[in-house]
Scaffold this active site. Structure first.
Site, PDB file in Angstrom:
ATOM      1  N   LYS A   1     -11.817  -1.379   8.459  1.00  0.00           N
ATOM      2  CA  LYS A   1     -11.115  -2.211   9.447  1.00  0.00           C
ATOM      3  C   LYS A   1     -11.721  -1.889  10.827  1.00  0.00           C
ATOM      4  O   LYS A   1     -12.688  -2.495  11.212  1.00  0.00           O
ATOM      5  CB  LYS A   1      -9.616  -1.942   9.447  1.00  0.00           C
ATOM      6  CG  LYS A   1      -9.010  -1.737   8.074  1.00  0.00           C
ATOM      7  CD  LYS A   1      -8.785  -3.021   7.289  1.00  0.00           C
ATOM      8  CE  LYS A   1      -8.001  -2.718   6.019  1.00  0.00           C
ATOM      9  NZ  LYS A   1      -7.890  -3.841   5.108  1.00  0.00           N
TER      10      LYS A   1
ATOM     11  N   TRP B   1       0.832  -1.208   0.000  1.00  0.00           N
ATOM     12  CA  TRP B   1       0.000   0.000   0.000  1.00  0.00           C
ATOM     13  C   TRP B   1       0.861   1.252   0.000  1.00  0.00           C
ATOM     14  O   TRP B   1       0.526   2.248  -0.660  1.00  0.00           O
ATOM     15  CB  TRP B   1      -0.982  -0.027   1.181  1.00  0.00           C
ATOM     16  CG  TRP B   1      -1.809  -1.274   1.137  1.00  0.00           C
ATOM     17  CD1 TRP B   1      -1.800  -2.304   2.022  1.00  0.00           C
ATOM     18  CD2 TRP B   1      -2.722  -1.666   0.081  1.00  0.00           C
ATOM     19  NE1 TRP B   1      -2.643  -3.300   1.603  1.00  0.00           N
ATOM     20  CE2 TRP B   1      -3.223  -2.946   0.423  1.00  0.00           C
ATOM     21  CE3 TRP B   1      -3.163  -1.063  -1.091  1.00  0.00           C
ATOM     22  CZ2 TRP B   1      -4.140  -3.624  -0.383  1.00  0.00           C
ATOM     23  CZ3 TRP B   1      -4.070  -1.742  -1.900  1.00  0.00           C
ATOM     24  CH2 TRP B   1      -4.550  -3.000  -1.544  1.00  0.00           C
TER      25      TRP B   1
ATOM     26  N   ASP C   1      -1.096   7.037   6.429  1.00  0.00           N
ATOM     27  CA  ASP C   1      -2.195   6.142   6.081  1.00  0.00           C
ATOM     28  C   ASP C   1      -2.377   5.179   7.246  1.00  0.00           C
ATOM     29  O   ASP C   1      -1.564   4.292   7.451  1.00  0.00           O
ATOM     30  CB  ASP C   1      -1.850   5.386   4.783  1.00  0.00           C
ATOM     31  CG  ASP C   1      -2.901   4.341   4.425  1.00  0.00           C
ATOM     32  OD1 ASP C   1      -3.886   4.198   5.162  1.00  0.00           O
ATOM     33  OD2 ASP C   1      -2.713   3.663   3.394  1.00  0.00           O
TER      34      ASP C   1
END
Lengths: 354, 354
Positions: free
Chosen positions: A194, A103, A170
């Protein structure tokens, strides 16, 4: 069928209360005779939901009025692009990135559309099995970007560097899971799916004074300042995902906030890593010091036991334990809503593999 | 409280079956012991949902394999930017736009970030009370963009021009409401929150052969080709909004498809416009020939009756009748899921105002 033990890496388990309240809101929202799915986002019934969903983030992160919170569509992947659009100078823009996984690498790729990107450190050479530590972020960068937790490899940043520029993070996969000094960060973003809520909405929390300094003409949807000015109602927001996110964060606040969640998460991680370290049949992918409290990526030391182990955990009602397709093995995600009882069931299954 | 008559302009009423099935899926999706909110988008339970949600659009629109469907976050407002990113040439890019209202004007604004925009016709001079008709789209444009229905002003394009370039249409507020030759269009996009589903997802249906011709390096999330290649799973999609959209479209397909919806929508519009034309207390904002079947924007001819009318429709259990804040007056949105009985109730209330 009875409830499963859900170790899915995201979208993932949420508190049962969130499922019950959000299902009820679809049938009749707050007793108004309408579904949450059919009301205007500008109605007197939804506006307070958006206001509280923005306010509760600042309460939980202990941030003041110098920060603003917005909810957007497009996922963290769109934030990979929005961050440089909003923070990288139009002329000679330059940003520093830490490369700790897939990511992070994706974020780097998008930033390159808008300016110079310097990767100050990377663990790609060892398949992202550790978090780089001895790096420096020099002067002259518009911002520094890092990824707090790497779901695929099971690594997590335990500390964050002091940098002479804006600190952008992030936090998609570990926000609200542990106590940090969140005021250290200038911009935090997180896909909800999440610890925050269901898929379909992304939260951005930004320190106002870092915006509006690029000299860039930003397209409307990509412009944080516009979303802030419109109180996250520039266009129709993802109404239901925002509502379910609010329910999830209210549940967290009513159960001791982040500090209490951290204690529960540490207990779950200790239990599972303890079994991995004790049981010679299992090992993690990553360095011990960088182990994530959220995603435990591990593998069998003897691949011939795969069928036995797979049959055993499936028979125990465990779901979502397969590793990411790029790494293989197993991944147990221990997000806020996962009860320790589910980890106990997994550990018992692991203990039975000899 | 009993169910209301919901004339909301969007998010708006959906079939009751969609509320019931989607609420059940939040408690237990397909009897798998997990909520639709907690399953992986790559799970064997959700992948078929996304596949069918993409396929059903092509069946309903009667389009072939030369078209692809993707579901994205960010709303139609992000499509205002994605369309030029994907279709406007990097060098000397030029597009033609039809300006029929606020949303068309917003689309024009975003396209200007990427190239030359020629507004071939506009009804702004008369407050968007009509659809311009006698215009030509010349040669040399990368595409022509129009807005099929204008929710605020209550106007709707009844025909679409033949243009010597790609025909792009924002159908957010009237897709699936009437029979059109959809193969005339090269790209159709629609925010879900009218006839398609709840807020939080946008559908894009594009003829494949118009993509990949700009010479532009497109950021990942903004790239239609990438979303197509990844089968709308480039990143975590808005799982629940996609599922509720599929339920809505299945309900449409099981109830005669677009042709049957059109007959129901025409009957509802005829009933309401009939009352407006008959009753001297009311008038529409727009020209008769351009009246929308979806959004009936109207006002009182005698403002002194406002309190009486407002009290009467509220007492009748009507919701969402206030006009857009930029125009005032009233707006009755007659989307697919609104039953004619709700229109009958509104007409009875209007009839009581003398």
């Amino acid at each position: 069928m009875s409830k499963k033990h859900n170790f899915s890496a995201g979208p993932c388990i949420l508190p049962q209360e969130v499922f019950e309240k959000s299902a009820q809101a679809i049938l009749d929202f707050n007793g108004i005779g309408l579904s949450i799915l059919e009301i205007s986002h500008r109605s007197k019934d939804f506006v307070p939901v958006m206001e509280e969903a923005r306010a509760i983030v600042k309460r939980l992160l202990k941030l003041g009025d110098d920060y603003e919170v917005v909810y957007l569509g497009g996922g963290a992947s769109l934030q990979f692009l929005m961050v440089p659009f909003n923070l990288m100078k139009a002329e000679n823009g330059k940003a520093a990135y830490l490369d700790t996984g897939t990511w992070a690498a994706n974020a780097i790729k998008e930033a390159k559309h808008l300016g110079q990107v310097d990767v100050v450190a990377s663990s790609k050479d060892e398949n992202y099995s550790y978090i780089p530590k001895n790096y420096t972020v020099g002067e002259g960068y518009d911002y520094f970007h890092c990824t707090s937790n790497n779901t695929i490899y099971g690594t997590q940043m335990k500390t964050f560097p002091d940098v002479p520029t804006s600190l952008v993070c992030d936090m998609s996969s570990d926000i609200f899971s542990r106590v940090l000094d969140f005021s250290k960060f200038d911009l935090i973003y997180a896909g909800a799916q999440k610890n925050m809520g269901p898929a379909g909405v992304t939260m951005v929390c930004v320190k106002k004074d870092i915006l509006g300094k690029t000299g860039r003409n930003i397209p409307s949807y990509l412009d944080y300042s516009l979303h802030i000015k419109k109180e996250s109602m520039f266009n129709t927001p993802p109404v239901f995902p925002v509502y379910a996110t609010l329910l999830t964060l209210q549940h967290l606040e009513n159960n001791g906030g982040i500090a209490a969640a951290e204690i529960r998460n540490e207990a779950k991680a200790k239990l599972l890593y303890g079994e991995i370290d004790r049981n010679p049949m299992f090992e993690t992918f990553c360095k011990e010091e960088d182990r994530s409290l959220m995603n435990v990526s591990f593998k069998l030391t003897d691949e011939s036991k795969k069928e036995e182990f797979d049959n055993a955990w499936k028979a125990a009602g465990i779901n979502g334990l397969n590793g990411h397709r790029s790494l293989g093995g197993y991944r147990a995600s221990l997000y806020n809503a996962l009860p320790i009882e589910s980890v106990q069931v997994l550990v018992e299954v692991m203990n039975s593999i000899k």
